[in-house]
Design a protein around this motif. Structure first.
Motif, mmCIF file in Angstrom:
data_model
loop_
_atom_site.group_PDB
_atom_site.id
_atom_site.type_symbol
_atom_site.label_atom_id
_atom_site.label_comp_id
_atom_site.label_asym_id
_atom_site.label_seq_id
_atom_site.Cartn_x
_atom_site.Cartn_y
_atom_site.Cartn_z
ATOM 1 N N GLU A 56 -5.953 -0.112 -7.642
ATOM 2 C CA GLU A 56 -6.044 1.276 -7.198
ATOM 3 C C GLU A 56 -5.212 1.512 -5.940
ATOM 4 O O GLU A 56 -4.948 2.653 -5.570
ATOM 5 N N LEU A 57 -4.806 0.428 -5.280
ATOM 6 C CA LEU A 57 -3.964 0.544 -4.098
ATOM 7 C C LEU A 57 -2.527 0.827 -4.505
ATOM 8 O O LEU A 57 -2.020 0.255 -5.474
ATOM 9 N N ARG A 58 -1.894 1.697 -3.783
ATOM 10 C CA ARG A 58 -0.512 2.064 -4.082
ATOM 11 C C ARG A 58 0.405 0.858 -3.980
ATOM 12 O O ARG A 58 0.405 0.138 -2.982
ATOM 13 N N GLY A 59 1.172 0.605 -5.042
ATOM 14 C CA GLY A 59 2.122 -0.502 -5.054
ATOM 15 C C GLY A 59 1.554 -1.813 -5.558
ATOM 16 O O GLY A 59 2.292 -2.788 -5.701
ATOM 17 N N ILE A 60 0.244 -1.857 -5.830
ATOM 18 C CA ILE A 60 -0.373 -3.096 -6.309
ATOM 19 C C ILE A 60 -0.586 -3.009 -7.827
ATOM 20 O O ILE A 60 -1.386 -2.217 -8.304
ATOM 21 N N GLY A 61 0.162 -3.818 -8.549
ATOM 22 C CA GLY A 61 -0.001 -3.894 -9.990
ATOM 23 C C GLY A 61 -0.820 -5.121 -10.365
ATOM 24 O O GLY A 61 -1.340 -5.826 -9.494
ATOM 25 N N PRO A 62 -0.929 -5.410 -11.672
ATOM 26 C CA PRO A 62 -1.722 -6.563 -12.111
ATOM 27 C C PRO A 62 -1.248 -7.888 -11.500
ATOM 28 O O PRO A 62 -2.062 -8.743 -11.150
ATOM 29 N N GLY A 63 0.068 -8.063 -11.377
ATOM 30 C CA GLY A 63 0.600 -9.310 -10.835
ATOM 31 C C GLY A 63 0.193 -9.533 -9.388
ATOM 32 O O GLY A 63 -0.306 -10.612 -9.021
ATOM 33 N N PHE A 64 0.401 -8.541 -8.547
ATOM 34 C CA PHE A 64 0.032 -8.661 -7.133
ATOM 35 C C PHE A 64 -1.483 -8.796 -6.974
ATOM 36 O O PHE A 64 -1.964 -9.535 -6.106
ATOM 37 N N ALA A 65 -2.226 -8.069 -7.793
ATOM 38 C CA ALA A 65 -3.693 -8.151 -7.701
ATOM 39 C C ALA A 65 -4.162 -9.578 -7.973
ATOM 40 O O ALA A 65 -5.034 -10.099 -7.264
ATOM 41 N N ARG A 66 -3.580 -10.228 -8.978
ATOM 42 C CA ARG A 66 -3.958 -11.610 -9.288
ATOM 43 C C ARG A 66 -3.556 -12.559 -8.155
ATOM 44 O O ARG A 66 -4.301 -13.485 -7.820
#
Length: 213
Positions: free
Chosen positions: A95-105
């Motif tokens: 939900e954070l701007r610029g954070i996709g599945p890859g960065f979240a992991r």
């Protein structure tokens, strides 16, 4: 006179009867086409009424759409997002701007290696994290350092301690050797380690991630 005599028609009369029936059928069809109305209804209500009037809670359809189970998901706006970094899961982090599945992991994986974050700045240690991205997300995160999972220096060996990103092999070795040098083979307080030559330089960070039990 026999009964069948009443139903006897000449050829001309039969043609007239057929023509009359055709005319009646055509007139009936035209009337149905002009004044007829299709039965457009859903669950007993006209379609136009369903479109123009909102569904009430008592409506069969209203009972379904008003149920919490069927409420549509609405993603929170960036202004509303505020996450605690040590408890947010990968879906929440996206939900954070610029954070996709890859960065979240990556954020969660590095959190697991650390045992938890103690400061927002540690996000810059996540692979690929830039200063621009850091500036976007930091207004929307908090850090609860009390959630950090600490290493027990009285029950772990060199191999386990050096797995931590902030503890090198030499620092892990210094901790274990100091522990073994004590008659009790136990460290009573982590402050005992503060002045060890091999750990002194990095002590302020290491002390956040260790404990004694």
């Amino acid at each position: 006179m026999a009964l069948k005599d009443y139903f006897y028609f000449t050829r001309e009369e039969r043609r007239g009867v057929v023509a009359l029936l055709v005319v009646i059928a055509v007139l009936f069809g035209v009337r149905m086409f002009i004044v007829g109305e299709p039965n457009n209804s859903v669950i007993g209500e006209p379609v136009n009424r369903l479109i123009e009037e909102p569904l009430s809670v008592d409506s069969p359809i209203g009972r379904i759409t008003d149920s919490p189970k069927y409420k549509p998901y609405t993603k929170r706006t960036e202004r509303e997002v505020m996450l605690e970094l040590n408890s947010a899961d990968t879906l929440q982090l996206q939900e954070l701007r610029g954070i996709g599945p890859g960065f979240a992991r990556r954020i969660v994986k590095y959190r697991e290696k650390l045992g938890g974050y103690y400061a927002k700045e540690q996000l810059m240690e996540v692979y690929g994290f830039t200063e621009e991205l850091y500036g976007k997300v930091t207004p929307h995160i908090t850090v609860d350092a009390s959630k950090i999972s600490k290493l027990d220096v009285n029950n772990l060996g060199i191999a386990e301690l050096k797995q931590h990103p902030y503890i090198s092999f030499y620092e892990a070795k210094a901790i274990v050797e100091y522990r073994n040098s004590k008659p009790s083979k136990r460290i009573d307080s982590i402050d005992e380690l503060a002045n060890l030559p091999d750990i002194k330089e990095n002590w302020e960070v290491i002390r956040i991630y260790i404990k004694v039990e």
